[in-house]
Scaffold this motif. Sequence first.
Motif, PDB file in Angstrom:
ATOM      1  N   ALA A   1      18.213   9.608  29.699  1.00  9.80           N
ATOM      2  CA  ALA A   1      18.073   8.266  29.117  1.00  9.80           C
ATOM      3  C   ALA A   1      17.738   8.433  27.652  1.00  9.80           C
ATOM      4  O   ALA A   1      16.756   9.103  27.314  1.00  9.80           O
TER       5      ALA A   1
ATOM      6  N   TYR B   1      15.301   5.617  36.058  1.00  4.40           N
ATOM      7  CA  TYR B   1      15.961   4.357  35.678  1.00  4.40           C
ATOM      8  C   TYR B   1      17.275   4.220  36.447  1.00  4.40           C
ATOM      9  O   TYR B   1      17.827   5.196  36.962  1.00  4.40           O
TER      10      TYR B   1
ATOM     11  N   ASN C   1      20.662   4.068  35.694  1.00  2.00           N
ATOM     12  CA  ASN C   1      21.630   4.228  34.599  1.00  2.00           C
ATOM     13  C   ASN C   1      22.726   5.219  34.995  1.00  2.00           C
ATOM     14  O   ASN C   1      22.761   5.707  36.127  1.00  2.00           O
ATOM     15  N   LYS C   2      23.614   5.481  34.029  1.00  7.81           N
ATOM     16  CA  LYS C   2      24.774   6.322  34.307  1.00  7.81           C
ATOM     17  C   LYS C   2      24.357   7.695  34.870  1.00  7.81           C
ATOM     18  O   LYS C   2      24.919   8.166  35.843  1.00  7.81           O
TER      19      LYS C   2
ATOM     20  N   ASP D   1      18.102  -1.241  34.637  1.00  7.35           N
ATOM     21  CA  ASP D   1      19.205  -0.712  33.822  1.00  7.35           C
ATOM     22  C   ASP D   1      18.846  -0.700  32.327  1.00  7.35           C
ATOM     23  O   ASP D   1      19.703  -0.732  31.471  1.00  7.35           O
ATOM     24  N   TYR D   2      17.556  -0.691  32.041  1.00  6.97           N
ATOM     25  CA  TYR D   2      17.102  -0.572  30.649  1.00  6.97           C
ATOM     26  C   TYR D   2      15.932   0.412  30.609  1.00  6.97           C
ATOM     27  O   TYR D   2      15.314   0.705  31.640  1.00  6.97           O
TER      28      TYR D   2
END
Length: 468
Positions: A14, A44, A46-47, A97-98
């Motif tokens: 991240a 998190y 995320n990708k 997603d942050y």
Amino acid sequence: MNIVHLSAECYPVAKIGGLADVVGALPKYQNNKTITSQVIMPFYDNKFTQENTFKTIYSSTLTLGSIVLDFSVLKLKNKPLDFDIFFIDVPDLLFKDYVYSSDDTDRFIAFQIAALDWMLTWKKNPDIIHCHDHHTGLIPFMLQESFKYEAFRKIPNILTIHNAQYQGWFSHDKVSLIPSFDFNNVGLLDWGSSINPLAAAIKCAWRVTTVSPTYMEELKTSANGLEYLLNDESKKCSGILNGIDLGVWNPETDNYIISKYNTKTVQSGKNANKKYLCDTFKLDFNKPLFAFIGRLVDQKGSDLFPEAFKESLLKNKASVLLLGSGNHLVEQQLETLKKDHIGTYNAYIGYDEKLSHIIYAGADFILMPSRVEPCGLNQMYALKYGTVPIVRSIGGLKDTVIDISKHKGFGICHSDTSITDIVTSIDRGVELYRDQATFKKIRRQIMAIDHSWHASAQDYIKLYKSIN
Ligand code: ADP
């Protein structure tokens, strides 16, 4: 020696800015036969977390004030990183997603409690706990004061300040979120009548570092309210310049860029990358290309870009390409500028890791007119990629760039963050570019400058040893 880094960001998991780059590199360079350096960070949505597999190694609950939350500790199943990394999964708070948002106080207190609760179950305490920025700033306080972490009192701990502008302030109403401690010592949390995690860490950590020596000195006169505290604690404070991760930032091996190159092939290599940028963004290849990469915030001087670029572009001697996002008004102004300067100006408003690498490789100059710059990594990446940095002489920029007018100079330095300074510096860049013999010599010279992590990682180890 077992070192634990705690951070909100870590590349490639991240990344918002330089904090991620540092925490994603430093452990790699610290790990050796006698040192194990690992990272604990939030999990998190995320990708990276979607594309990798994890196994749960610990599960429990944590108490956040009057709320009880489930949490787990996850470890990577596949091993794409060069160091161990552990993820604190608090599904209700952290798995978003942050990275940062308005509910950060609860999120990062939960992260810090979960990390320490988990460490309580370890067979052996870590030898050093290394906290990064205010998101982990309550840890030195909790290690020293919270009753439940009594077993950790003797663990040496360090705070590294990557950016003192952000301090994580919150109201005393939320003090009950912090695991109980002797309330006579609540003053350790306070600075300016609110709870200030960065200030608490400066007071309680055994040592405090910043990411460049000059920034440490500057903080003593300008630290967003913490000047007095930093002067008071100056005996335990020092500056250690960041390095760059040559495993990620090296034009000879960088898989993101269009054509790889080294000092011998720099001319053709940079040309291929510049051509890609000029084709993609419809820019004049024959003009020197000035680029900016970064967060569009006042700290970076980006509010001056719309006016400064307009003035420079009217002279019709330079092209400008910008990659960044942040302040919406500045984003709009930078978008609007496009229609009047087709062929010499373009901007990609957003975040794009691959494009950033191609810009470091293809641009002729990198602009950094920062008002504040704790270290700055962009100028060091630029140097490695043979791209001449244009910087305001402040913080880490002052420690890493010497003006071409000086002995062994290789960059363009200005003293203020102003439209005039930006425009004049671009003019100086245009002049330098015209003198192709000198320009090419400087390119080769800057690519050879060593800003790798080797030296700085050792400086941290020396510091750990001094308190261990
Ligand atoms: P800061 O941490 O203050 O943002 P640094 O210079 O320490 O500044 O680090 C910035 C890092 O973030 C660099 O790796 C830079 O390339 C990257 N970066 C910033 N903005 C973007 C963006 N829009 N797209 C891709 N990378 C970016």
